[in-house]
Write an enzyme that holds these catalytic residues in place. Sequence first.
Site, PDB file in Angstrom:
ATOM      1  N   SER A 160       0.819  -1.215   0.000  1.00 37.95           N
ATOM      2  CA  SER A 160       0.000   0.000   0.000  1.00 37.95           C
ATOM      3  C   SER A 160       0.851   1.263   0.000  1.00 37.95           C
ATOM      4  CB  SER A 160      -0.916   0.013   1.230  1.00 37.95           C
ATOM      5  OG  SER A 160      -1.761  -1.114   1.219  1.00 37.95           O
ATOM      6  N   SER A 210      -5.469   0.547   3.560  1.00 34.73           N
ATOM      7  CA  SER A 210      -5.366  -0.703   4.318  1.00 34.73           C
ATOM      8  C   SER A 210      -6.552  -1.581   3.972  1.00 34.73           C
ATOM      9  CB  SER A 210      -5.355  -0.423   5.830  1.00 34.73           C
ATOM     10  OG  SER A 210      -5.444  -1.628   6.560  1.00 34.73           O
ATOM     11  N   THR A 212      -7.718  -4.313   5.304  1.00 39.07           N
ATOM     12  CA  THR A 212      -8.537  -4.710   6.458  1.00 39.07           C
ATOM     13  C   THR A 212      -8.899  -3.527   7.354  1.00 39.07           C
ATOM     14  OG1 THR A 212      -6.548  -5.094   7.764  1.00 39.07           O
ATOM     15  CG2 THR A 212      -7.429  -6.980   6.537  1.00 39.07           C
ATOM     16  N   PHE A 213      -8.183  -2.435   7.186  1.00 41.62           N
ATOM     17  CA  PHE A 213      -8.288  -1.260   8.055  1.00 41.62           C
ATOM     18  C   PHE A 213      -7.934  -1.610   9.500  1.00 41.62           C
ATOM     19  CE2 PHE A 213      -9.847   3.176   8.513  1.00 41.62           C
ATOM     20  CZ  PHE A 213      -9.388   3.652   7.301  1.00 41.62           C
ATOM     21  N   THR A 214      -7.052  -2.607   9.643  1.00 45.45           N
ATOM     22  CA  THR A 214      -6.580  -2.994  10.980  1.00 45.45           C
ATOM     23  C   THR A 214      -5.051  -3.058  11.043  1.00 45.45           C
ATOM     24  OG1 THR A 214      -6.763  -5.346  10.398  1.00 45.45           O
ATOM     25  CG2 THR A 214      -8.662  -4.351  11.504  1.00 45.45           C
ATOM     26  N   GLU A 358       9.260 -11.102  -1.294  1.00 51.07           N
ATOM     27  CA  GLU A 358       8.051 -11.518  -0.581  1.00 51.07           C
ATOM     28  C   GLU A 358       7.311 -12.600  -1.361  1.00 51.07           C
ATOM     29  OE1 GLU A 358       5.701  -8.751   2.257  1.00 51.07           O
ATOM     30  OE2 GLU A 358       4.504  -8.804   0.423  1.00 51.07           O
ATOM     31  N   HIS A 389      30.163   4.342  -8.167  1.00 51.81           N
ATOM     32  CA  HIS A 389      31.114   4.910  -7.207  1.00 51.81           C
ATOM     33  C   HIS A 389      30.887   4.344  -5.813  1.00 51.81           C
ATOM     34  CE1 HIS A 389      32.623   7.927 -10.101  1.00 51.81           C
ATOM     35  NE2 HIS A 389      31.402   7.824 -10.595  1.00 51.81           N
ATOM     36  N   LYS A 519       4.991 -10.063  13.565  1.00 50.44           N
ATOM     37  CA  LYS A 519       3.857  -9.217  13.977  1.00 50.44           C
ATOM     38  C   LYS A 519       3.193  -9.798  15.229  1.00 50.44           C
ATOM     39  CE  LYS A 519       1.248  -8.698  10.252  1.00 50.44           C
ATOM     40  NZ  LYS A 519       0.536  -8.241   9.034  1.00 50.44           N
TER      41      LYS A 519
END
Length: 558
Positions: A160, A210, A212-214, A358, A389, A519
């Site tokens: 996101s 997001s 899930t908005f969590t 990932e 460089h 997490k």
Amino acid sequence: MAALTRNPEFQKLLEWHRANSANLKLRELFEADPERFNHFSLNLNTNHGHILLDYSKNLVNKEVLHMLVDLAKSRGVEAARDNMFSGLKINSTEDRAVLHVALRNRSNRSIMMDGKDVMPEVNKVLDKMKSFCQRVRSGDWKGYTGKAITDIINIGIGGSDLGPLMVTEALKPYSKGGPRVWFVSNIDGTHIAKTLANLNPESSLFIIASKTFTTQETITNAETAKEWFLQAAKDPSAVAKHFVALSTNTDKVKEFGIDPKNMFEFWDWVGGRYSLWSAIGLSIALHVGFDHFEQLLSGAHWMDQHFMKTPLDKNAPVLLALLGIWYINFYGCETHAMLPYDQYMHRFAAYFQQGDMESNGKYITKSGARVDYQTGPIVWGEPGTNGQHAFYQLIHQGTKMIPCDFLIPVQTQHPIRNGLHHKILLANFLAQTEALMKGKSPEEARKELQAAGKSPEELEKLLPHKVFEGNRPTNSIVFTKLTPFILGALIAMYEHKIFVQGIIWDINSFDQWGVELGKQLAKKIEPELDGSSAVTSHDSSTNGLIGFIKLQRDTKID
């Protein structure tokens, strides 16, 4: 599917590599075949510019390439490709389809999933994005004091954040007339604090991205942004004019104070690292305009068609994938460098660091067995000529083979000083791949030192340091100009490359369980950081680190 190492085509390649790889000398291959460039390159005419993939500076000949293509066929790459485009649930561990290709399906052909065409919903969200972009960019959308929006702040993390950030940076020349754009991802308070310091709440629009908005990092940053905003606006109803959501969780969005009319939907068949084509790309569309966003989608769709319809031996994503397999599984290479010679592409390698690592950073096959072969590479890189460089020394003379992709536009967005800067950039790009391929022989180094007037003693002392073995593999990806269309095509090309490698390795490229464990543990540790009492519930290292943090956090430092 049988293990890769037991695949007859894989074994054939392994035997060939053991017997012949020492004889693959790039200098000799070019000397033996004056047409090598023509035999080992693809010129893709997109009708919106060309993309040239020159893979002639790789440690392959026609025989090796033929065997690699046979390997791809034997691993079911063509059927897997068709299954993805057909909406089958190829993400087996999450029982989901993988349909980011539907988001950019500019032909608008039906794409069925569970007996339902997904395209009407895709087009509905695109129409909503278009209308919203027009209102914001025209000044029709007003903030709580009646001011037009001047700044867009995208709050998200991972898919996101990385995709929209990379694309808005790459397409900066196309942002005329659009609002400025900012990205906040890190939970480190520095990120949002430094961003908010640049903003006026009256003309700022926050995009909370997001699914899930969590997501802890995103929602914490969003709450901080809302708190900052309300210190100025006072009235909670003003949030609706300054916050929009990219999510699937209507209840959580409403709870936050965002009007569901200002929620842009996407679906569980859109993986985070493949989501910039969806509503997650709203910040892109606002910054560069919806017409340019559509061109980005069209470029990706062009590459989708190329990937779908072109024979494997002339298929750019497939060839890139197979060359990667050759180096990872036969030469033992562990990393892959992406080196864009375009400052606007300075986040391109970081974006595909997620896209590749990932997706294919897995050691378990789809059937649950542990692999007995190497899978996804470590992906890294920086723009040229800066990297020259910094770390190119190791690529040229280090003990590790590092396959590299060099990317450059023929035309620059800024032809300053009559194109001098870009001519120097092009010369460096061309010189690096030639130098990595050819190297410098002891005889050439000796002549050079003699011409520089070195004494015999100095010459012998310096000679070993001046020799370059060469034979270092590279791809050159040269395109007419970095436009929205061409950028879309390049991104899709690498997406499909990653997909093909995942199929050959028999891993699920579309889940990311490795993200979860840390997490889970962080949620357990967070309350343990409160107070001053000793923590003993972990290993001695983690306990010791927590103890040190508790002792030091209130120490006064000048």
